[in-house]
Motif scaffolding. Structure first.
Motif, PDB file in Angstrom:
ATOM      1  N   SER A 155       0.796  -1.221   0.000  1.00  0.00           N
ATOM      2  CA  SER A 155       0.000   0.000   0.000  1.00  0.00           C
ATOM      3  C   SER A 155       0.834   1.279   0.000  1.00  0.00           C
ATOM      4  O   SER A 155       0.353   2.323  -0.429  1.00  0.00           O
ATOM      5  N   ASP A 156       2.082   1.203   0.480  1.00  0.00           N
ATOM      6  CA  ASP A 156       2.913   2.399   0.564  1.00  0.00           C
ATOM      7  C   ASP A 156       3.570   2.676  -0.786  1.00  0.00           C
ATOM      8  O   ASP A 156       4.487   1.965  -1.196  1.00  0.00           O
ATOM      9  N   SER A 157       3.127   3.723  -1.469  1.00  0.00           N
ATOM     10  CA  SER A 157       3.648   4.017  -2.802  1.00  0.00           C
ATOM     11  C   SER A 157       5.119   4.431  -2.775  1.00  0.00           C
ATOM     12  O   SER A 157       5.784   4.436  -3.814  1.00  0.00           O
ATOM     13  N   ALA A 158       5.641   4.765  -1.593  1.00  0.00           N
ATOM     14  CA  ALA A 158       7.049   5.149  -1.487  1.00  0.00           C
ATOM     15  C   ALA A 158       7.978   3.950  -1.349  1.00  0.00           C
ATOM     16  O   ALA A 158       9.199   4.110  -1.366  1.00  0.00           O
ATOM     17  N   SER A 159       7.426   2.761  -1.206  1.00  0.00           N
ATOM     18  CA  SER A 159       8.263   1.556  -1.072  1.00  0.00           C
ATOM     19  C   SER A 159       9.151   1.409  -2.292  1.00  0.00           C
ATOM     20  O   SER A 159       8.709   1.616  -3.425  1.00  0.00           O
ATOM     21  N   ASN A 160      10.418   1.030  -2.056  1.00  0.00           N
ATOM     22  CA  ASN A 160      11.339   0.908  -3.186  1.00  0.00           C
ATOM     23  C   ASN A 160      12.157  -0.381  -3.155  1.00  0.00           C
ATOM     24  O   ASN A 160      13.062  -0.562  -3.971  1.00  0.00           O
ATOM     25  N   TYR A 161      11.851  -1.274  -2.237  1.00  0.00           N
ATOM     26  CA  TYR A 161      12.626  -2.509  -2.116  1.00  0.00           C
ATOM     27  C   TYR A 161      11.660  -3.658  -1.875  1.00  0.00           C
ATOM     28  O   TYR A 161      10.826  -3.591  -0.974  1.00  0.00           O
ATOM     29  N   PHE A 162      11.792  -4.740  -2.697  1.00  0.00           N
ATOM     30  CA  PHE A 162      10.791  -5.806  -2.689  1.00  0.00           C
ATOM     31  C   PHE A 162      11.495  -7.165  -2.660  1.00  0.00           C
ATOM     32  O   PHE A 162      11.868  -7.712  -3.695  1.00  0.00           O
TER      33      PHE A 162
END
Lengths: 113, 116
Positions: free
Chosen positions: B26-33
């Motif tokens: 849900s966090d659009s700022a996430s950058n690591y998966f």
């Protein structure tokens, strides 16, 4: 040995007792985390720490206390153990900023009777 | 707050077939998966990860794809083998503005069974 280690590996305690789970890492990682793993719930974050003396709540912090006076240690204390805290507890660490691989300890199986 | 949903919770495939596990965040700022594998009685270990500037990453039989517009990323395992049987977790990495720190939260896991 280098790495992240937890102690004890197994613990049985009685309801109402205080118990502390230990976590030690040798990499000088900034971030450390505590998770509990229960069937059907995956890994739930209890508390985490971004650096020494910086800690913050995770998803399920109630009934737990943490401290981080030294970078390498991150103990988790159950102040008054309850049966619902029976679980497998994992400690993990990751490098600066936290958005990198997390390395897990071998886990502590805690049973509260 | 950040939420990471993972599906399916269980997955059975025949040996040699492919398996796909999907996570939404849900966090659009996430950058690591990242994706982790946990064998029975063992600790979770990273198997593959991807950052937001990349759409797909492959490592032999496993691959991860990322769709930032739809906020989901998937784990693909091809030519499955019995040793792929394990629980797989995705993770989300939300930034906590109030404390200036990153959380590290996991999906609920997918139990993969590879049938011989």
């Amino acid at each position: 040995d280098a790495g992240i280690t937890q102690s004890p590996r197994y613990k049985i305690t009685e309801t109402g007792r205080q118990v502390t789970l230990m976590c030690h890492q040798t990499w000088s990682h900034s971030y450390m985390f505590w998770y509990r793993q229960d069937l059907g719930h995956g890994l739930r974050l209890i508390y985490y720490s971004a650096a020494a003396d910086i800690t913050d709540k995770g998803e399920v912090p109630d009934g737990y206390v943490v401290s981080r006076s030294k970078t390498e240690n991150f103990p988790l204390t159950l102040e008054s153990a309850t049966r619902s805290q029976t679980s497998v507890y994992f400690c993990a660490s990751s490098e600066s900023r936290g958005d990198t691989e997390a390395f897990f300890g071998q886990g502590t199986r805690l049973t509260v009777v | 707050g950040e939420n990471v949903e993972q599906h399916p919770s269980t997955l059975s495939v025949q040996e040699g077939d492919s398996a796909v596990i999907k996570c939404t965040y849900s966090d659009s700022a996430s950058n690591y998966f990242p994706w982790y594998k946990q064998e029975l009685g063992k600790r979770p270990q990273l198997i593959i990860d991807i950052r937001s500037n990349v759409g797909e990453k492959k490592d032999q039989r496993i691959a991860v794809t990322l769709n930032k517009t739809a906020k989901h990323f998937s784990l693909h395992i091809t030519e499955t083998q019995p040793e792929d049987s394990a629980v797989y977790f995705c993770a989300g990495h939300p930034w906590v503005a109030t404390s200036g720190t990153y959380k590290y939260i996991f999906g609920t896991g997918t139990r993969l069974k590879v049938l011989a």
